[in-house]
Design a protein around this motif. Structure first.
Motif, PDB file in Angstrom:
ATOM      1  N   ILE A  16       0.851  -1.186   0.000  1.00  0.00           N
ATOM      2  CA  ILE A  16       0.000   0.000   0.000  1.00  0.00           C
ATOM      3  C   ILE A  16       0.891   1.241   0.000  1.00  0.00           C
ATOM      4  O   ILE A  16       1.818   1.358   0.785  1.00  0.00           O
ATOM      5  N   THR A  17       0.577   2.158  -0.905  1.00  0.00           N
ATOM      6  CA  THR A  17       1.370   3.379  -1.046  1.00  0.00           C
ATOM      7  C   THR A  17       0.645   4.565  -0.410  1.00  0.00           C
ATOM      8  O   THR A  17      -0.546   4.496  -0.109  1.00  0.00           O
ATOM      9  N   LYS A  18       1.379   5.660  -0.249  1.00  0.00           N
ATOM     10  CA  LYS A  18       0.766   6.892   0.235  1.00  0.00           C
ATOM     11  C   LYS A  18      -0.332   7.336  -0.730  1.00  0.00           C
ATOM     12  O   LYS A  18      -1.391   7.792  -0.307  1.00  0.00           O
ATOM     13  N   TYR A  19      -0.073   7.198  -2.007  1.00  0.00           N
ATOM     14  CA  TYR A  19      -1.057   7.561  -3.031  1.00  0.00           C
ATOM     15  C   TYR A  19      -2.359   6.810  -2.797  1.00  0.00           C
ATOM     16  O   TYR A  19      -3.439   7.398  -2.820  1.00  0.00           O
ATOM     17  N   GLN A  20      -2.274   5.507  -2.557  1.00  0.00           N
ATOM     18  CA  GLN A  20      -3.469   4.700  -2.325  1.00  0.00           C
ATOM     19  C   GLN A  20      -4.193   5.133  -1.050  1.00  0.00           C
ATOM     20  O   GLN A  20      -5.432   5.181  -1.033  1.00  0.00           O
ATOM     21  N   LEU A  21      -3.436   5.427  -0.001  1.00  0.00           N
ATOM     22  CA  LEU A  21      -4.073   5.884   1.236  1.00  0.00           C
ATOM     23  C   LEU A  21      -4.862   7.167   1.004  1.00  0.00           C
ATOM     24  O   LEU A  21      -5.967   7.335   1.519  1.00  0.00           O
ATOM     25  N   THR A  31      -2.378  14.433   7.037  1.00  0.00           N
ATOM     26  CA  THR A  31      -2.148  13.422   8.076  1.00  0.00           C
ATOM     27  C   THR A  31      -0.856  12.673   7.791  1.00  0.00           C
ATOM     28  O   THR A  31      -0.039  12.457   8.692  1.00  0.00           O
ATOM     29  N   LEU A  32      -0.650  12.286   6.549  1.00  0.00           N
ATOM     30  CA  LEU A  32       0.585  11.582   6.191  1.00  0.00           C
ATOM     31  C   LEU A  32       1.802  12.488   6.355  1.00  0.00           C
ATOM     32  O   LEU A  32       2.860  12.038   6.789  1.00  0.00           O
ATOM     33  N   ARG A  33       1.640  13.767   6.037  1.00  0.00           N
ATOM     34  CA  ARG A  33       2.740  14.713   6.244  1.00  0.00           C
ATOM     35  C   ARG A  33       3.067  14.812   7.727  1.00  0.00           C
ATOM     36  O   ARG A  33       4.218  14.785   8.125  1.00  0.00           O
ATOM     37  N   ARG A  34       2.012  14.895   8.569  1.00  0.00           N
ATOM     38  CA  ARG A  34       2.211  14.999  10.014  1.00  0.00           C
ATOM     39  C   ARG A  34       2.958  13.777  10.535  1.00  0.00           C
ATOM     40  O   ARG A  34       3.875  13.893  11.346  1.00  0.00           O
ATOM     41  N   MET A  35       2.576  12.612  10.062  1.00  0.00           N
ATOM     42  CA  MET A  35       3.235  11.391  10.506  1.00  0.00           C
ATOM     43  C   MET A  35       4.688  11.360  10.031  1.00  0.00           C
ATOM     44  O   MET A  35       5.566  10.899  10.754  1.00  0.00           O
ATOM     45  N   GLY A  36       4.917  11.850   8.837  1.00  0.00           N
ATOM     46  CA  GLY A  36       6.281  11.922   8.313  1.00  0.00           C
ATOM     47  C   GLY A  36       7.184  12.819   9.131  1.00  0.00           C
ATOM     48  O   GLY A  36       8.405  12.649   9.153  1.00  0.00           O
ATOM     49  N   HIS A  37       6.568  13.776   9.832  1.00  0.00           N
ATOM     50  CA  HIS A  37       7.324  14.708  10.677  1.00  0.00           C
ATOM     51  C   HIS A  37       7.210  14.363  12.164  1.00  0.00           C
ATOM     52  O   HIS A  37       7.597  15.166  13.015  1.00  0.00           O
ATOM     53  N   GLY A  38       6.649  13.204  12.477  1.00  0.00           N
ATOM     54  CA  GLY A  38       6.554  12.766  13.865  1.00  0.00           C
ATOM     55  C   GLY A  38       5.553  13.542  14.702  1.00  0.00           C
ATOM     56  O   GLY A  38       5.659  13.580  15.924  1.00  0.00           O
ATOM     57  N   GLU A  39       4.582  14.160  14.049  1.00  0.00           N
ATOM     58  CA  GLU A  39       3.580  14.945  14.761  1.00  0.00           C
ATOM     59  C   GLU A  39       2.400  14.048  15.152  1.00  0.00           C
ATOM     60  O   GLU A  39       2.193  12.988  14.570  1.00  0.00           O
ATOM     61  N   ASN A  44      -8.695   8.085  16.017  1.00  0.00           N
ATOM     62  CA  ASN A  44      -9.533   7.639  14.903  1.00  0.00           C
ATOM     63  C   ASN A  44      -8.685   7.317  13.677  1.00  0.00           C
ATOM     64  O   ASN A  44      -8.927   6.328  12.980  1.00  0.00           O
ATOM     65  N   THR A  45      -7.700   8.154  13.403  1.00  0.00           N
ATOM     66  CA  THR A  45      -6.796   7.913  12.278  1.00  0.00           C
ATOM     67  C   THR A  45      -5.995   6.651  12.518  1.00  0.00           C
ATOM     68  O   THR A  45      -5.813   5.832  11.604  1.00  0.00           O
ATOM     69  N   LEU A  46      -5.520   6.467  13.734  1.00  0.00           N
ATOM     70  CA  LEU A  46      -4.775   5.259  14.086  1.00  0.00           C
ATOM     71  C   LEU A  46      -5.650   4.031  13.865  1.00  0.00           C
ATOM     72  O   LEU A  46      -5.206   3.034  13.290  1.00  0.00           O
ATOM     73  N   ASN A  47      -6.896   4.103  14.280  1.00  0.00           N
ATOM     74  CA  ASN A  47      -7.841   3.004  14.096  1.00  0.00           C
ATOM     75  C   ASN A  47      -8.033   2.701  12.606  1.00  0.00           C
ATOM     76  O   ASN A  47      -7.999   1.536  12.187  1.00  0.00           O
ATOM     77  N   GLU A  48      -8.223   3.747  11.798  1.00  0.00           N
ATOM     78  CA  GLU A  48      -8.394   3.576  10.347  1.00  0.00           C
ATOM     79  C   GLU A  48      -7.185   2.878   9.727  1.00  0.00           C
ATOM     80  O   GLU A  48      -7.331   1.970   8.917  1.00  0.00           O
ATOM     81  N   GLY A  56      -1.943  -4.328  14.089  1.00  0.00           N
ATOM     82  CA  GLY A  56      -2.128  -3.681  15.378  1.00  0.00           C
ATOM     83  C   GLY A  56      -1.383  -2.362  15.387  1.00  0.00           C
ATOM     84  O   GLY A  56      -0.669  -2.022  14.439  1.00  0.00           O
ATOM     85  N   VAL A  57      -1.524  -1.626  16.484  1.00  0.00           N
ATOM     86  CA  VAL A  57      -0.865  -0.319  16.571  1.00  0.00           C
ATOM     87  C   VAL A  57       0.648  -0.428  16.452  1.00  0.00           C
ATOM     88  O   VAL A  57       1.305   0.499  15.968  1.00  0.00           O
ATOM     89  N   GLU A  58       1.207  -1.582  16.857  1.00  0.00           N
ATOM     90  CA  GLU A  58       2.663  -1.748  16.744  1.00  0.00           C
ATOM     91  C   GLU A  58       3.128  -1.761  15.286  1.00  0.00           C
ATOM     92  O   GLU A  58       4.308  -1.564  15.013  1.00  0.00           O
ATOM     93  N   GLY A  59       2.210  -1.977  14.349  1.00  0.00           N
ATOM     94  CA  GLY A  59       2.538  -1.894  12.930  1.00  0.00           C
ATOM     95  C   GLY A  59       2.494  -0.476  12.407  1.00  0.00           C
ATOM     96  O   GLY A  59       2.876  -0.215  11.264  1.00  0.00           O
ATOM     97  N   ILE A  60       2.039   0.449  13.243  1.00  0.00           N
ATOM     98  CA  ILE A  60       1.906   1.858  12.858  1.00  0.00           C
ATOM     99  C   ILE A  60       2.904   2.749  13.596  1.00  0.00           C
ATOM    100  O   ILE A  60       3.524   3.618  13.015  1.00  0.00           O
ATOM    101  N   LEU A  61       3.029   2.513  14.901  1.00  0.00           N
ATOM    102  CA  LEU A  61       3.883   3.396  15.687  1.00  0.00           C
ATOM    103  C   LEU A  61       4.663   2.639  16.750  1.00  0.00           C
ATOM    104  O   LEU A  61       4.382   1.481  17.054  1.00  0.00           O
TER     105      LEU A  61
END
Length: 92
Positions: A16-21, A31-39, A44-48, A56-61
């Motif tokens: 899955i790419t950023k484009y697809q998201l 949101t993707l920019r914020r995550m790229g900068h550690g913000e 709800n976004t984490l859940n999505e 699980g969340v460990e696959g995200i953060l």
């Protein structure tokens, strides 16, 4: 400190790419920019993201306290402990 480093490898593993998201799943590019900068992001976004990436969340953060964060929390814990001791002392 929260790091979103696991997100990028999870996305790669799932193909899955950023484009697809953004264009297929309606994720905000900001949101993707914020995550790229550690913000921060919302829960709800984490859940999505967990649902989309089937992880699980460990696959995200990942969480790792910095030395400054640990020192600040430890100082506050000591202050609370001292306050509780004072209160107990005054109650006797």
């Amino acid at each position: 400190m929260i790091s979103y480093e696991p997100l990028w490898s999870t996305m790669e593993k799932r193909g899955i790419t950023k484009y697809q998201l953004i264009y297929h799943w309606g994720m905000s590019s900001n949101t993707l920019r914020r995550m790229g900068h550690g913000e921060p992001i919302s829960s709800n976004t984490l859940n999505e993201l967990c649902l989309i990436l089937d992880c699980g969340v460990e696959g995200i953060l990942r969480f790792h306290a910095t030395e400054d964060e640990s020192a600040s929390v430890n100082q506050r814990k000591a202050e609370i402990s001292n306050l509780r001791k004072k209160i107990r002392k005054n109650e006797t």
